[in-house]
Each structure stands twice: as C-alpha cells, then as structure tokens.
Design a protein around this motif. Structure first.
Motif, PDB file in Angstrom:
ATOM      1  N   GLY A 198       0.941  -1.114  -0.037  1.00 37.29           N
ATOM      2  CA  GLY A 198      -0.183   0.058  -0.100  1.00 37.29           C
ATOM      3  C   GLY A 198       0.871   1.101  -0.064  1.00 37.29           C
ATOM      4  O   GLY A 198       0.198   2.225  -0.075  1.00 37.29           O
ATOM      5  N   LEU A 199       2.193   1.204   0.177  1.00 35.36           N
ATOM      6  CA  LEU A 199       2.772   2.148   0.151  1.00 35.36           C
ATOM      7  C   LEU A 199       3.860   2.358  -0.934  1.00 35.36           C
ATOM      8  O   LEU A 199       4.589   1.388  -1.107  1.00 35.36           O
ATOM      9  CB  LEU A 199       3.665   2.506   1.507  1.00 35.36           C
ATOM     10  N   ASP A 200       4.173   3.732  -1.440  1.00 31.78           N
ATOM     11  CA  ASP A 200       5.209   3.603  -2.600  1.00 31.78           C
ATOM     12  C   ASP A 200       6.358   3.977  -1.863  1.00 31.78           C
ATOM     13  O   ASP A 200       6.734   4.119  -0.718  1.00 31.78           O
ATOM     14  CB  ASP A 200       4.966   4.505  -3.700  1.00 31.78           C
ATOM     15  N   LEU A 201       7.405   3.675  -2.642  1.00 29.18           N
ATOM     16  CA  LEU A 201       8.775   3.770  -2.122  1.00 29.18           C
ATOM     17  C   LEU A 201       9.282   5.062  -1.619  1.00 29.18           C
ATOM     18  O   LEU A 201       9.795   5.197  -0.310  1.00 29.18           O
ATOM     19  CB  LEU A 201      10.061   3.395  -3.164  1.00 29.18           C
ATOM     20  N   GLU A 202       8.600   6.245  -2.160  1.00 28.59           N
ATOM     21  CA  GLU A 202       9.007   7.428  -1.833  1.00 28.59           C
ATOM     22  C   GLU A 202       8.494   7.824  -0.497  1.00 28.59           C
ATOM     23  O   GLU A 202       8.760   8.155   0.651  1.00 28.59           O
ATOM     24  CB  GLU A 202       8.540   8.485  -2.538  1.00 28.59           C
ATOM     25  N   THR A 203       7.223   7.252  -0.216  1.00 27.57           N
ATOM     26  CA  THR A 203       6.348   7.548   1.079  1.00 27.57           C
ATOM     27  C   THR A 203       7.177   6.502   2.111  1.00 27.57           C
ATOM     28  O   THR A 203       7.302   6.853   3.206  1.00 27.57           O
ATOM     29  CB  THR A 203       5.224   6.927   0.842  1.00 27.57           C
ATOM     30  N   GLU A 204       7.436   5.328   1.686  1.00 29.22           N
ATOM     31  CA  GLU A 204       8.331   4.613   2.634  1.00 29.22           C
ATOM     32  C   GLU A 204       9.504   5.489   3.112  1.00 29.22           C
ATOM     33  O   GLU A 204       9.787   5.461   4.518  1.00 29.22           O
ATOM     34  CB  GLU A 204       8.750   3.379   2.019  1.00 29.22           C
ATOM     35  N   GLU A 205      10.263   6.096   2.169  1.00 32.65           N
ATOM     36  CA  GLU A 205      11.349   6.558   2.671  1.00 32.65           C
ATOM     37  C   GLU A 205      11.046   7.921   3.547  1.00 32.65           C
ATOM     38  O   GLU A 205      11.593   7.955   4.481  1.00 32.65           O
ATOM     39  CB  GLU A 205      12.276   7.355   1.419  1.00 32.65           C
ATOM     40  N   ARG A 206      10.029   8.494   3.327  1.00 34.49           N
ATOM     41  CA  ARG A 206       9.671   9.819   3.899  1.00 34.49           C
ATOM     42  C   ARG A 206       9.040   9.149   5.732  1.00 34.49           C
ATOM     43  O   ARG A 206       9.424   9.862   6.596  1.00 34.49           O
ATOM     44  CB  ARG A 206       8.356  10.274   3.562  1.00 34.49           C
ATOM     45  N   ILE A 207       8.582   7.903   5.708  1.00 33.90           N
ATOM     46  CA  ILE A 207       8.129   7.568   6.996  1.00 33.90           C
ATOM     47  C   ILE A 207       9.341   7.372   7.802  1.00 33.90           C
ATOM     48  O   ILE A 207       9.707   7.408   9.102  1.00 33.90           O
ATOM     49  CB  ILE A 207       7.237   6.315   6.677  1.00 33.90           C
ATOM     50  N   ARG A 208      10.251   6.649   7.152  1.00 31.17           N
ATOM     51  CA  ARG A 208      11.616   6.262   7.707  1.00 31.17           C
ATOM     52  C   ARG A 208      12.370   7.540   8.304  1.00 31.17           C
ATOM     53  O   ARG A 208      12.868   7.556   9.374  1.00 31.17           O
ATOM     54  CB  ARG A 208      12.529   5.456   6.788  1.00 31.17           C
TER      55      ARG A 208
ATOM     56  N   ARG B  50       0.524  12.674   9.010  1.00 31.73           N
ATOM     57  CA  ARG B  50      -0.190  13.165   8.006  1.00 31.73           C
ATOM     58  C   ARG B  50       0.028  11.967   6.821  1.00 31.73           C
ATOM     59  O   ARG B  50      -0.818  11.751   6.051  1.00 31.73           O
ATOM     60  CB  ARG B  50       0.597  14.425   7.414  1.00 31.73           C
ATOM     61  N   LEU B  51       0.948  11.391   6.985  1.00 34.66           N
ATOM     62  CA  LEU B  51       1.452  10.106   6.001  1.00 34.66           C
ATOM     63  C   LEU B  51       0.634   9.004   6.300  1.00 34.66           C
ATOM     64  O   LEU B  51       0.208   8.114   5.506  1.00 34.66           O
ATOM     65  CB  LEU B  51       2.824   9.780   6.115  1.00 34.66           C
TER      66      LEU B  51
END
Lengths: 554, 464
Positions: free
Chosen positions: B5-15, B58-59
């Motif tokens: 459900g998450l793209d790589l960019e969002t994953e990176e932002r979450i990390r 937010r994410l």
C-alpha cells in the motif's frame, strides 16, 4: 524592485513594464510570505493585469519562463532579480516553459494568472500546476508545458554519478563491487594513520601560533563572539548592499521579526542592537544616497507601530530600563509622523516614568519648535498628553504655562504627574499655589512629584503642609517611600527648622509607627550636621531608636 | 520492496520521520539537563520532534513510533541509525525503557507545545518506578489536554547481539555522501527550511569519525567521489573545517557550531543561475557581480530561522564574512568591518583550499603544496596566516619558503615540503645554509629533528 529591467524611462505616464515587474515582484513577496507587512494582493494583481494589457496592445503576447525570469519578445517582463529567478525556477520545476495570452484576454484572467505564477510551486508535487489547470482553465491564457523529459543539467566537472546513487549503492550489499565505491573503500581502508612519532615531528607546527587565537577561543567559550549587535551590523550591510530593493526589504522583515521576538522576551537592548543601525539607514544618516530609503521608510512604518510597544508595561523591568529608554528614544525619532500620535499614546501608557521621558525627550529633539508640541497638546488626551507635557518640560514655554497648569486637573494621574514635571522650571505664585494643592492628590505619584517641585524652590509656605501630612500619617495609610520623601522634603525645605519637629516625630512614633520614625530619621540626615547631631542624641537616649537608626543607616 | 500500500517514496519519508524523531528527541532529552524547555537551544530540538511526528501522522494517520536499541520503527518501517546518532539512540532507548515507554502513538497533528508537555511528563516520570511511569506520563498528557499522544510499552528487552559495527571508512563515506546529497538537492530545489536541519543531522557522525581518524578524513577529501563540484565542495569544506577546529582547540559543541556554519555558508549559491555557478570559463564582470551577491542570500537563509540563538548568529556571521578577506578587499563591499570571526577565517581557508585543489570547469586542481603556497603570506594577504599554518600542519605539508622553528632551536626555511602524506617529510635549510631532513637525527643530540612552530607574522595574525 527589479533593477535590471529594460524599458523606457519613467517619464510622463507610468511605464507599464516597470509596473508589471514591480507588481509581480511585490505580489510574489507577499504570497511567499517574505515578511510581516501585509500588502494588497488583489490590487497588485490588478496592476499587473492592466500593465500587461497595455504592453500587449490587443495582440497575442507570449511570456517565456527563463532562468533569468519572465521575458517577452526578448525583453524582460520581470527578470534578473533573485526573487524572479526563484519564481521561474519553481515554474520550471512544474515544467512550465511559456505562457501565451490571447489578444482579447480578460483582466480577471490575468489577475488569476499573476497569482498562479508567483505561488511557491517548490512546495507542491511535480505536475501540480498542470493538474490544476486541467481542472480549471483560465480563459484566454494558454500555458505551454514541456512534455518530454527535462534536459539533464549541464554536467559539472567530476559529475556523472550522484551522491544519492552512491549512497544507495553503499547501503546495498554490493558496495564492494561498485566501480567507484569498491576501489575507494579499499583505498580508504588502507589509509594509515600517522604514527605518533611522525606526528610528533610536525606536531608543534602551528601550536605556538595558536596563542593568536586565544582571544577568539575565550569569546567562543563565553558565548560573546556573536552578539545581536554583530547581527545588526550584518543586517545593515546586507540590506544596504542588496541590489534588489525588494530583497533588501525581505531581509529587513526577517530582522524586524527577530527584534519583535526580543521585545516580547523583554530584551530591548538586543532588539535595538538588531534594528538600531537600520533605523539610522532609513533616516538617511548612514548612507544618504541609498536608493531604497522610501521602501525602508514604509517598512519602518509597519515596524514602529503602536503594536510594537503594546504591553510595554508588562515587559519593562528595572534591569532593562536603560535598554527600553534607548530603544524608545530611537524609535520615536524615526516613527513616521502619521504614526506618531498612536505610537506616543501607546508608549505613554507605561507607568515607568523613565520610559515615558525617553519618548518625550526624543519628541523634544525632533520638534524643537515648542509650538508644534503645544498645538498637539491642545488636542491630546490621556497618555499622549502626559508624554507631550514631559517633552515640554525640556523646553522653555513660559508663555504657555497656563495651558500646562490646566492639566493639573486632568483625570489621568500620569498626565497630572507629567504636568507637574512640565511646570517645574516656572516659579510663579499661582504655580506654587496649584502645586501645593496637588500635595493632596489622590495618587501618590502626583503627590511625590508635587513635593519635588516644592523642594526645588524650598517653598517655606509648604513646610507646615508637609509636616501636617507626616503627623497625620497612620500606619499602613501612606507608603514607606512617600513617608521618606515627605520627611526628606521637609528637611530640604525647612532645613534647621525641621530638626525639632522631625526629632519629636522620631520620639513619638518609634514604637507605634517605626516606618514613620525611620522616615523622620532620613529627614534629619538630609538636614545636614544639625540633623545628624539630633540623631546621635536620639540614639543615646533610646535603644529602640538606636536600632531604627542602624536600620536606616544600613 | 515497498510495504503493501505504500510507494517507495512514502516509505522513505516515513523512515525519515522516525529518524528525525529519534535524533531530535534524544537531543532534547540530553539538553533538558542543562536548559529549560523554553531555552533557545531547545527550540530546534522540540520543533524538529513536532515536525517529524506531525508529518508521520499526515502520512499514515494513526501512527506508532517505537524506539529500539538499534533502530527506530516508524509505522512498521525499521530505520537503522549510524555512528553518533546510534549512540544517541541507545541512550534514548535506555531513557525510555526506564519509564517503560518505548513507543509513542500519534493520532493527530503535534505542536511544539505538545512536545514540551511530553518532555515534562517524561522528566517527571523519571522519579517513579518503571511500572508506574508510563501511566504517569499518559496521565500528565491527559491533564494537559494532549490526548492525541500516548506512550505505549513497545517491545521490551535488549537484543542479544551488540550493535553492528560499521567500519570507519564506510561510516565516514556514508556521512560524506549524505552531506553531498543534501547539498546537491539544495542546489536543485533551493534552500528550504528543512535543508539546514537535515544538513546538521549528518554532522555528528562526520565530527566523531573525522576527529578519531584524521588521516582517513584527509584521504577521503583527497580522493573524494566523482560527484558534482558543488556537492563535493560542501562536504569537503565541512570535513576540513571540523579537522581544523579540533587543531585550534574547539570542543564538541563549538565544533558542531563551526561545522554548521561551514556547511551553510554558501547556501545562497542555490539561487544563482546554473550558468553562473557552472560557467566553463572565467566569469564575466556581470556574472561576477551576480556571484558576489550570494553571501547576502546566504545571510537571508539563516535569518529565516525561527530563533536567533548563538548558533544561528555564528552562521549569519560566517555567511557574511567568509569572502571579505583579511583586508576587507573581498566581497560584499562592506563599509567598515571589525575583526573577522574565527569561524569565518577558518571557513575562508577551507573554502579556498578546496577550490584550489579541485578540478574546476576551466582548470585542473593544484597539488597540495602549490595550493598551500598560494594561501601563505606573502603571496596571500586575504587569509588568516594562523589558520593557514594549522592547515599546513594538519596536512603535514609545508610550502617551499615557509619559515619554521626547529626542535634544535634554530629557524629554517622549507626547501622541499610538498609531500602530501605522512611519509613525505619536509627538508629545511637553516640560516647557516645547512639542509636538514625532518625526522633525521640532529647532529648534536641524535634526536629526530622536528618542526615546533610555523612562524607567522604576529602583527598580521593579531590584525586578523
């Protein structure tokens, strides 16, 4: 203000090229939140629209989005300004290359376009602008987006691999095999630290010279190396030297924001350190030929607003008094005239006399013709009247003494107090009579100021009045500071004649009202040798009085 | 592979949110011992925590950040930290474990005031037994109306294995590349409010490894990866500044401030057109005039900080002063200016040295010795000779003509000293005309001849 726009000189009717450029620049500054001053965004967008219509003259107009800024037919519409470059860089990020305006484009469409162009698109996702316009077209306006992948930036020397790519490779398990990272890591791993012996052969190099930086290191450790005054100096030069007036004002707003923060934190000295030189720049003292004085004047109007000194009462503390005095003096000197009444009123509400006097002194210097201050006083009420009276106390306005005396009846105690200060230089029977009457005022600050006047002139007729007030003072009714003022005032006014009544006061009140007794002792000290002799005698007589004398001496 | 459900960019932002939370929260926890929560030094940490948690919420919505001894888990994505950050993470884990509160649930936007309340609650809970502490923290949050933050137990127990040791070369290279990456992003996107903070987050690792392994750091500077000049320049000057700062006696905090000032000194370049920054030739007069405005823009970048604390004031000074020159004949054309700040003098030297030794679009970089010779008096009048002398000592390289004191008590002039590494020691000639190899035994004592001082004109040094 763009400094490098080409275009006809501004003679006769306003030049539409400059109008368009200035309007867009100011709008960008407001929209991107460069500072605190609010502007009329709608008005600016309208100005831009009207200017562009004038330039287009009913023909199709193409605006190119270039690295320099916005250009049309090779001529700068808004360019060569750092803010313009930032705006077009953001538009490039949205792949916008050009805007075509039809000959019959509506001014409302142009206003919408202006707001769209200056928005900070770096805060939006890629393609956000194109998506927005696909949902909401602007009639008469065609935006040209680059459809192909953007050109790769011109490679810099040493380029060809990005840090992001190398990082990703380094974090993977294949770093050792990477054509750049593998050899580099191997070489780094093979780096030998310099041996102790070898380090020792050149260790001393530079060490003796290090003593030269001892002073710098000491300042760094104390945290005194980078002060607000240093930043004030940087701000002055950064603003003065900026080729773009709008950029310079943006810098000012940031510094002013920090100064406001310092004021709210009760640090007026720091605030003045930040903006003091800039106030001078705006007043033409630093660089009279500086071309942006008008712009800075507008910013100073916004900065030196009454809101700046709002809540002054809560912020002023004794330990910052000098800082507040200096700040308010300087601000009063540069506040634009149209803002001055409100500014003075706000500052006049501060009960700390020294602060109000600082504003008053600046007024007296700024308006050396007392008729101006008197004319203002005629209309003024409340705190502003008080400040004006304090300003008038610095100048000779004997002809207007009655006008000042009339304020001794003002309902505001700060005004009554200020009126007493203002009339202090005048010794007339009527003045003395009115000041004696003020000794019965309901406010302590007014009574004490009246007493000060009477002391200046050693008004013998006031002696009995002062003594009566002392004798009538019951414990808790009159503050200790007022008791002291009365007793010392009696000593100054009546001199030797005050010794006997004061001595009796000490003897009569030493036990029931020790605060009054201490005040009377202070009064005896103010008489001089006679009083001191009386104190010695009292101390010998009575141990309780001796203890009070010790307290007073301490 | 992206989480479902998450793209790589969002994953990176979450990390990234988890990483920022951990670093800022640990900084705030440490600083609480020294400063009040309202002290200007705390604002950066507290604001950073609030930003990170708000962005996470937010994410993800209902998000959980869990602190573990070797990583931080933000919304189910594990992020490992490195170096000094890892050390801080371990300390934070212990701090939170003592309060049985290793996880933080976020169910709404988080303000700086919320973070202050949380920190106070953590601090007060420290006086309680661990079994009561978590409840105490949540109670304090409730009483303060901060109902969208909750602490939870998280997973307990230290893992059996010790931390994974990353070798210093790789740690240093990672930090260097991270700095270069951030600098390059800033050049493309402009210096945003988070840019400086992100740059500063990398500095502790650079400082820790660079100071522990100066030869390694110098080797990395010499053999820097082939990235763009601007990116390399930011990373190199920062690392070199850190090393010089240590030689000059700066402690950890001051070194961090120095590094922060050097890393941010040229952020104003980000608004200049690429054709000026990367011109494949010497600049025209007009382009030079444009270039010379970048200190003013750099000043503006730093003035945008929310609070004008000591660190920010130092950065502002360096941004303004670094190109002024000792005689103020540089730019911008200031009217009058007192003695330059020490950080500015260091920044100017490292900036010039890296520029001289790097390949630019129109010329190849100079060898170390020639570059140093250009920076030494009397050839150079712009740079602080004391700082240049320290640079020579740091590099172990002395330009020909450099005057030195020897351990034998005599003065000598360097006649051969362009070695770039430890094994290449200078040759000097005394006033009597005798040539000596540094390290060779002295005739009278048999002890190795050493350089004890580079002689700097004291008057010039005092004038700063």
């Amino acid at each position: 203000m763009s400094t490098q726009n080409e275009g006809p000189p501004a003679e006769g009717p306003a030049d539409p090229w400059s109008q368009a450029s200035d309007a867009l620049a100011e709008l960008a500054s407001i929209v991107r939140g460069g500072g605190g001053a609010a502007g009329d965004a709608e008005g600016l967008a309208t100005t831009f629209a009207e200017a562009v219509l004038t330039i287009a003259e009913g023909q199709t107009l193409v605006i190119d989005v270039t690295e320099r800024g916005l250009m049309t037919s090779g001529r700068a519409l808004w360019a060569d300004d750092l803010l313009a470059r930032r705006v077009t860089h953001a538009l490039h990020g949205q792949r916008l290359r050009a805007v075509a305006l039809r000959g019959d484009v509506d001014p409302r469409a142009l206003r919408a376009l202006a707001a769209l162009l200056v928005r900070d698109w770096t805060q939006q996702d890629d393609g956000a602008l194109e998506t927005l316009l696909s949902e909401r077209r602007i009639p008469g306006v065609e935006l040209d987006f680059e459809s192909a992948a953007p050109e790769a930036p011109a490679p810099s020397v040493g380029g060809g691999t990005t840090p992001a790519e190398l990082l990703a490779a380094l974090r993977s398990d294949a770093a050792a095999e990477h054509h750049v990272l593998g050899p580099l890591l191997a070489r780094l791993a093979g780096t030998q630290e310099v041996s102790h012996e070898q380090r020792g052969l050149i260790q001393g190099a530079g060490m003796a010279a290090r003593a030269s930086v001892a002073r710098d290191l000491e300042e760094l450790r104390k945290g005194s190396d980078a002060t607000h005054d240093d930043i004030g100096r940087v701000a002055l030069e950064a603003i003065r030297l900026d080729p773009s007036g709008l950029q310079a004002m943006d810098t000012f707003r940031m510094v002013a924001g920090h100064a406001r923060h310092e004021l709210r934190a009760g640090a007026p000295t720091e605030a003045l350190a930040l903006v003091g030189r800039l106030l001078g720049l705006g007043a033409g003292e630093v660089d009279p030929d500086w071309p942006h004085r008008d712009l800075l004047g507008a910013e100073l109007t916004a900065f030196a607003s009454p809101a700046l000194v709002e809540g002054l009462e809560d912020l002023v503390h004794d330990r910052h008094l000098d800082g507040w005095r200096a700040l308010l003096f300087q601000l009063t000197s540069v506040v634009p005239e149209e803002r001055l009444p409100a500014f003075v009123t706000e500052a006049g509400g501060c009960t700390t006399r020294e602060v109000r006097q600082a504003v008053a002194d600046a007024l007296a210097l700024r308006f050396p013709d007392p008729d101006i201050l008197l004319g203002w006083l005629k209309e003024a009420a409340g705190p502003a009247a008080g400040v004006l009276l304090l300003a008038l106390s610095r100048v000779d306005v004997a002809a207007s003494l009655e006008r000042m005396l009339a304020r001794l009846d003002d309902k505001d105690p700060l005004v009554r107090e200020a009126a007493l200060v203002a009339v202090r230089r005048y010794r007339t029977p009527r003045t003395q009579e009115m000041v004696r009457a003020a000794m019965s005022d309901g406010e302590e600050r007014v009574r004490v100021e009246a007493l000060r006047y009477l002391c200046v002139y050693r008004d013998a007729d006031a002696g009995p009045l002062v003594l009566e007030r002392l004798r009538d003072a019951k414990p808790g009714q009159v503050s200790e500071s007022e008791l002291r003022a009365l007793a010392m005032g009696l000593g100054i006014i009546a001199r030797q004649e005050a010794v006997l009544p004061l001595t009796h006061l000490v003897q009569d009140t030493a036990r029931e009202h020790p605060a009054l007794a201490r005040a009377a002792i202070a009064g005896l000290r103010s008489v001089g040798e006679g009083g001191k002799a009386a104190i010695s005698g009292l101390s010998r007589e009575d141990a309780a009085i001796a203890a009070l004398v010790q307290q007073e001496v301490r | 592979m992206a989480k479902e459900g998450l793209d790589l960019e969002t994953e990176e932002r979450i990390r990234d949110c988890g990483r920022r939370f951990a670093m800022r929260f640990s900084r705030a926890v440490v600083s609480m011992r020294t400063f009040s929560l309202d002290h200007t030094s705390m604002h950066w940490a507290i604001d950073g925590v609030a930003d990170a948690l708000s962005e996470l919420e937010r994410l993800v919505g209902d998000a959980l950040v869990q602190v573990e001894v070797d990583a931080v888990d933000s919304a189910g994505l594990r992020t490992e930290l490195e170096g000094a950050a890892h050390k801080n993470l371990r300390e934070l884990y212990r701090y939170m474990s003592r309060r049985d509160a290793r996880a933080l649930r976020i169910q709404g936007q988080v303000s700086s005031d919320d973070v202050r309340t949380l920190l106070r609650a953590f601090d007060e809970a420290g006086a309680r037994a661990p079994s009561e502490a978590r409840e105490s923290i949540n109670r304090s949050l409730d009483e303060a109306g901060v109902t969208h933050l909750r602490v939870e137990a998280g997973s307990g127990g230290l893992p059996a294995q010790t931390e994974t040791v990353v070798a210093p070369p790789e740690r240093l290279l990672r930090a260097w590349l991270e700095l270069a990456r951030l600098a390059e992003d800033a050049l493309v996107d402009g210096a945003r409010p988070g840019t400086l903070q992100a740059l500063e987050d990398v500095l502790p690792v650079l400082i820790e490894v660079g100071r522990a392994h100066p030869a390694l750091a110098l080797a990395l500077i010499r053999q820097a990866p082939p990235v763009t000049y601007e990116a390399r320049h930011v990373a190199n000057t920062t690392l070199l500044g850190i090393l010089l700062g240590e030689r000059l006696g700066l402690d950890d905090e001051l070194t961090l401030d120095l590094a922060s000032a050097v890393v941010g000194m040229d952020l104003g370049m980000t608004v200049l057109p690429a054709e000026v920054r990367r011109a494949p030739r010497e600049l025209t007069d007009g382009e030079l005039a444009t270039l010379e405005t970048h200190p003013l823009e750099s000043v503006r970048v730093h003035l945008r900080e929310r609070v004008l604390d000591t660190n920010v004031r130092r950065r502002v000074l360096v941004a303004m002063e670094q190109h002024l020159g000792r005689d103020r004949d540089g730019y911008p054309a200031v009217a009058r200016w007192p003695r330059l700040h020490l950080f500015s003098r260091i920044a100017a030297v490292v900036d010039a040295y890296d520029a001289l030794t790097s390949d630019s679009p129109w010329r190849r970089g100079l060898p170390v010795g020639q570059a140093l010779a250009q920076l030494c008096p009397p050839t150079d009048k712009s740079h602080d000779p004391v700082v240049v002398a320290e640079l020579c000592a740091l590099l172990g390289c002395f330009p020909r003509g450099c005057v030195v004191h020897l351990s034998t008590g005599v003065r000598a002039t360097v006649v051969q000293g362009e070695g770039e590494g430890a094994g290449d020691l200078p040759v000097v000639e005394t006033e009597d005309g005798e040539r000596l190899q540094i390290g060779a035994p002295a005739a009278e004592t048999g002890e190795p001849v050493a350089i004890t001082e580079i002689i700097v004109d004291r008057e010039i040094a005092r004038a700063g």
